[in-house]
Design an enzyme around this catalytic site. Structure first.
Site, short mmCIF file in Angstrom:
data_model
loop_
_atom_site.label_atom_id
_atom_site.label_comp_id
_atom_site.label_asym_id
_atom_site.label_seq_id
_atom_site.Cartn_x
_atom_site.Cartn_y
_atom_site.Cartn_z
N ASP A 195 5.30 -6.94 6.56
CA ASP A 195 5.80 -7.89 7.51
C ASP A 195 6.75 -6.91 8.12
O ASP A 195 8.46 -7.09 7.87
CB ASP A 195 5.68 -8.92 7.93
CG ASP A 195 5.54 -9.68 9.06
OD1 ASP A 195 5.29 -9.51 10.13
OD2 ASP A 195 5.99 -11.14 9.79
N LEU A 199 1.40 0.82 -13.89
CA LEU A 199 1.37 -0.41 -12.72
C LEU A 199 0.55 -0.63 -12.28
O LEU A 199 -1.00 0.41 -12.43
CB LEU A 199 2.12 0.03 -11.87
CG LEU A 199 2.26 -0.96 -10.90
CD1 LEU A 199 3.26 -2.01 -11.31
CD2 LEU A 199 2.67 -0.47 -9.42
N HIS A 245 4.59 1.17 10.72
CA HIS A 245 3.57 1.64 10.01
C HIS A 245 2.90 2.89 9.48
O HIS A 245 3.22 2.55 8.45
CB HIS A 245 1.61 1.45 11.29
CG HIS A 245 1.72 -0.02 11.91
ND1 HIS A 245 2.31 -0.97 11.46
CD2 HIS A 245 1.10 -0.20 12.95
CE1 HIS A 245 1.88 -1.58 11.83
NE2 HIS A 245 1.90 -1.64 12.79
#
Length: 241
Positions: free
Chosen positions: A18, A129, A35
């Site tokens: 956020d 990962l 963004h």
């Protein structure tokens, strides 16, 4: 090879990224610049998560509610997503990451679907990962979709009513083969889940730093893990003696 061998390092970290818009506004830039900068931060956090010993990382990239944003912003997000998915094919191989996408794919354009399928196929044997991207994801939507499949299987006689358990229901969720998050981080200081991993977060620890996502670097991730390791984990509201 991962450096993080601490006993209390969370196995699974989820992040609500956020603050992209506010980051851009503070710099008198268009929201799309936030963004773009935020998408660049993801790779660094993936690398650091693995180095710290985290096995699963899930990010909230685009929610089911994000379609309600202005059309130009949605278009810009889709463009960033297209580029990111294409780049991720190479990065997943370089970083030995297994990448999966969770969420409702039915509303996504065909070229995006093809990129997702290629990315998942190319990375499925990687052993580093486990990186999950929540795309067109909403937890309530996920549960409704799960219940539809569950009811269909029940009607076909695949299980009996008495066999319905939390474990069985979880097996119908998008995250069926992923452990629940131990730690959920939401950047920018906001303190709400925004329809993200609601079922899976029943016993999750939460961390809400003030820092905006484009500024959330590896040092900020380390702070989050340090806070997590200081907490006494309780399950079911009962503390072990």
């Amino acid at each position: 090879m991962a450096e993080g061998n601490q006993r209390n390092v969370p196995q699974h970290v989820a992040i609500i990224m956020d603050g992209n818009g506010r980051w851009a506004k503070k710099r008198f830039l268009p929201r799309n610049a936030g963004h773009t900068q935020g998408s660049k931060r993801v790779e660094e956090i993936c690398r650091e998560a693995y180095n710290l010993g985290i096995k699963y990382l899930t990010i909230y990239a685009f929610s089911t509610e994000n379609w309600a944003r202005p059309a130009d912003e949605v278009g810009a997000l889709m463009k960033i997503l297209r580029n990111y998915l294409k780049e991720s094919i190479k990065k997943a191989t370089e970083n030995n990451m297994r990448v999966r996408v969770i969420g409702d794919r039915s509303a996504l354009d065909q070229d995006i679907l093809e990129s997702i399928e290629k990315l998942e196929k190319v990375s499925q044997e990687n052993t580093g990962l486990n990186f999950q991207i929540a795309l067109n994801y909403g937890s309530r939507d996920e549960m409704i979709r799960a219940m539809r499949r569950l009811v269909a299987d029940y009607r076909e006689g695949k299980f009996e009513q008495g066999q319905l358990t939390e474990t069985l229901f979880s097996s119908y969720l998008d995250t069926c083969d992923i452990p629940d998050p131990d730690l959920l981080i939401r950047t920018s200081g906001e303190e709400r889940l925004s329809n993200f991993l609601l079922w899976q977060s029943a016993y999750t620890e939460f961390y809400f730093p003030e820092v905006l996502w484009p500024d959330f670097d590896k040092n900020e991730l380390k702070k989050a893990i340090e806070q997590y390791t200081k907490r006494e984990r309780r399950y079911g509201g009962i503390k072990e003696e």
